[in-house]
Design an enzyme around this catalytic site. Structure first.
Site, mmCIF file in Angstrom:
data_model
loop_
_atom_site.group_PDB
_atom_site.id
_atom_site.type_symbol
_atom_site.label_atom_id
_atom_site.label_comp_id
_atom_site.label_asym_id
_atom_site.label_seq_id
_atom_site.Cartn_x
_atom_site.Cartn_y
_atom_site.Cartn_z
ATOM 1 N N THR A 210 0.909 -1.199 -0.068
ATOM 2 C CA THR A 210 -0.040 -0.017 -0.097
ATOM 3 C C THR A 210 0.915 1.225 -0.043
ATOM 4 O O THR A 210 2.344 1.056 -0.018
ATOM 5 C CB THR A 210 -0.922 -0.008 1.283
ATOM 6 O OG1 THR A 210 -1.929 0.858 1.102
ATOM 7 C CG2 THR A 210 -0.289 0.225 2.396
ATOM 8 N N THR A 211 0.177 2.435 -0.125
ATOM 9 C CA THR A 211 1.024 3.800 0.094
ATOM 10 C C THR A 211 0.248 4.686 0.992
ATOM 11 O O THR A 211 -0.862 4.870 0.751
ATOM 12 C CB THR A 211 1.221 4.338 -1.223
ATOM 13 O OG1 THR A 211 2.021 3.401 -2.114
ATOM 14 C CG2 THR A 211 2.117 5.565 -1.174
#
Length: 211
Positions: free
Chosen positions: A43-44
């Site tokens: 994810t970011t």
């Protein structure tokens, strides 16, 4: 004889977790149960200070091994002062003007290092957060879908779902449909694969171990 110090250092104490993992592993192996495998996730998530508060952002893709799901990721924070911390699993904390975490964090960090400035206005900081998340989306296979943002000030919290949609599907120029049998199958062959295993027992202090 020196006695053990009762003082605990800064950060979180994970000693109970370490003891639990050791107990769990021995409990499973003694009964012939395989240990759980680690799952790669992606994810970011980013955050930065602005003039009046904190701006947070995240992509909408949740990745766990071969499973990829697009879903809303809820983040809850409380703001007392204009401070932003990142906490690592080992317990260490860092107070920074901008932070990035996740599999797309390196690309997102490059965006902050090139463009972040102190006392940014809300709109500029929000645009920068979205640019950092978008960089993670387009360069990291574990990140994707849309950009969620969260604006936190001393008086309120504003959630911005799907604030940026960098991957919206557009209408195809043509409709591609092929009738059944267009691609001809020349031949069909099924092979039986035989697998052979050689087990060698190595004597150890506790008995024999198979390799």
């Amino acid at each position: 004889m020196a006695s053990a110090s009762a003082h605990k250092g800064a950060g979180f104490d994970f000693s109970n977790e370490v003891r639990y993992v050791r107990f769990r592993n021995s409990f499973l192996t003694d009964r012939g149960i395989p240990l759980p495998k680690a799952t790669s996730t992606g994810t970011t998530i980013v955050g930065c200070l602005s003039k009046d508060g904190i701006i947070l952002g995240a992509d909408r893709r949740a990745t766990a091994g071969p499973i990829v799901v697009t879903m809303p990721k809820q983040m809850l924070f409380r703001c007392h002062r204009l401070q932003l911390f990142t906490i690592h699993p080992r317990g260490s904390t860092y107070k920074l003007p901008y932070v990035t975490v996740g599999s797309g964090s390196l690309t997102a960090m490059a965006v902050f290092e090139a463009n972040w400035k102190p006392n940014m206005e809300r709109t500029d900081a929000l645009d920068l957060v979205c640019a950092a998340i978008s960089a993670g989306i387009f360069t990291d296979l574990g990140s994707g879908s849309n950009v969620d943002a969260c604006v936190i000030t001393a008086s309120h919290t504003e959630m911005l779902r799907d604030y940026v949609k960098p991957n919206e599907r557009v209408q195809k120029e043509r409709t591609y449909k092929f009738r059944r049998g267009t691609t001809e199958i020349k031949n069909d062959e099924i092979r039986a694969l035989a697998v052979e295993e050689d087990i060698t027992y190595i004597p150890t202090a506790r008995g024999r171990r198979a390799t």
